[in-house]
Design an enzyme around this catalytic site. Structure first.
Site, PDB file in Angstrom:
ATOM      1  N   HIS A  78     -20.221  41.846  43.978  1.00  0.00           N
ATOM      2  CA  HIS A  78     -19.103  41.173  44.634  1.00  0.00           C
ATOM      3  C   HIS A  78     -18.027  42.230  44.925  1.00  0.00           C
ATOM      4  CE1 HIS A  78     -20.043  37.013  42.725  1.00  0.00           C
ATOM      5  NE2 HIS A  78     -20.081  36.830  44.022  1.00  0.00           N
ATOM      6  N   CYS A  84     -14.184  36.981  37.002  1.00  0.00           N
ATOM      7  CA  CYS A  84     -15.058  35.831  37.329  1.00  0.00           C
ATOM      8  C   CYS A  84     -14.785  34.614  36.470  1.00  0.00           C
ATOM      9  CB  CYS A  84     -16.524  36.178  37.123  1.00  0.00           C
ATOM     10  SG  CYS A  84     -16.981  37.821  37.550  1.00  0.00           S
TER      11      CYS A  84
HETATM   12  C1  CIR Z   1     -24.018  34.860  39.453  1.00  0.00           C
HETATM   13  O1  CIR Z   1     -25.033  35.513  39.712  1.00  0.00           O
HETATM   14  O2  CIR Z   1     -23.474  34.145  40.278  1.00  0.00           O
HETATM   15  C2  CIR Z   1     -23.452  34.938  38.054  1.00  0.00           C
HETATM   16  N1  CIR Z   1     -24.509  35.219  37.128  1.00  0.00           N
HETATM   17  C3  CIR Z   1     -22.378  35.986  37.964  1.00  0.00           C
HETATM   18  C4  CIR Z   1     -21.170  35.682  38.811  1.00  0.00           C
HETATM   19  C5  CIR Z   1     -20.100  36.684  38.650  1.00  0.00           C
HETATM   20  N2  CIR Z   1     -18.951  36.316  39.393  1.00  0.00           N
HETATM   21  C6  CIR Z   1     -18.104  37.169  39.945  1.00  0.00           C
HETATM   22  O3  CIR Z   1     -18.333  38.381  39.944  1.00  0.00           O
HETATM   23  N3  CIR Z   1     -17.055  36.661  40.559  1.00  0.00           N
END
Ligand code: CIR
Length: 254
Positions: free
Chosen positions: A162, A249
């Site tokens: 991201h 996140c």
């Molecule tokens: C995903 O793959 O969506 C989650 N395991 C991790 C999301 C992390 N979110 C972020 O970096 N904003």
């Protein structure tokens, strides 16, 4: 970077079965809950009111609330998360955000957008195009924020998961940058705290009021952020790193 509220969501037991590319092993659920509780404590120490949502077993990754919405001073955007297993998390977040905001916009298909791909630096937004956020989603987001006199720049990602995996805004025209963002022209005008490759996980840090919350175990990053004048709180993030998650996140800050 003044926030009075945050939204977090307790990880469910299904968290251990969530999406990951990291190869760091399966998270330990008890440890995950403890690390989440420490995260909430740290936010409280920074002086914010914490709204804690109950876990949702149907959505293993839903503790990563940042991807479901983007919250600003004037309006909220409910996203259209790019991973199929996460997409309907937006339905759970919508009524929660409605409790705080009157003006709400929505990213609509075929656009997809994860909040982790949106970085706000004062009245400027950066929107990453990633495996989760497509060009249609990025353009929709840009059009929404431009209605409110913000500016928005679309940043196609090369390697980061991201946008905010590799860049954080600390206020005071200062960015924490790693990897592909160290020499990126879009961030050239900022004072940069450069994080070396072996500490790049620490680029995902969050300033909450006066404090910068950082992951534990990254001494060079800690030193640079403190030398720039910010007190830090360092948190063990091992069980979130296993699922590709970081400090930003786990909360929506507004
Ligand atoms: C995903 O793959 O969506 C989650 N395991 C991790 C999301 C992390 N979110 C972020 O970096 N904003």
């Amino acid at each position: 970077m003044d926030f009075s509220n945050v939204i977090v969501k307790t990880p469910g037991k299904s968290y251990t079965q969530g999406l990951t590319t990291s190869n760091l092993g399966t998270p330990d659920y008890e440890k995950t809950l403890n690390q989440h509780a420490e995260y909430v404590n740290a936010l409280k120490r920074c002086g914010v009111e914490v709204t804690k949502l109950a876990s949702s077993e149907d959505f293993p990754d839903s503790t990563f609330v940042e991807d479901n919405a983007v919250l600003t001073e004037e309006f909220a955007v409910i996203t259209n998360p790019g991973a199929t297993s996460r997409n309907q998390e937006k339905k759970l977040m919508d009524p929660i955000v409605r409790g705080f905001y009157q003006t709400i916009h929505y990213i609509e298909p075929p656009g997809t957008l994860d909040g982790g791909d949106v970085l706000q630096a004062e009245d400027q937004f950066y929107i990453g195009i990633s495996d989760r956020t497509n060009e249609a989603g990025a353009r929709q987001f840009k059009a929404i924020v431009e209605q409110f006199s913000y500016q928005a720049t679309i940043v196609p990602l090369k390697t980061f998961f991201h946008l905010k995996t590799g860049v954080a805004y600390l206020g005071d025209n200062r960015m924490v940058v790693a990897g592909e963002f160290i020499d990126h022209p879009d961030f050239a005008s900022y004072d940069k705290l450069v994080i070396s490759n072996n500490e790049r996980y620490a680029a995902n840090c969050i300033r909450v009021n006066d404090t910068v919350i950082i992951p534990e175990g990254y001494p060079e990053a800690k030193h640079k952020i403190e030398a720039a004048g910010y007190p830090t709180i360092a948190l063990d993030m091992s069980e979130f790193q296993k699922q590709d998650g970081g400090l930003s996140c786990l909360s929506l800050r507004f």
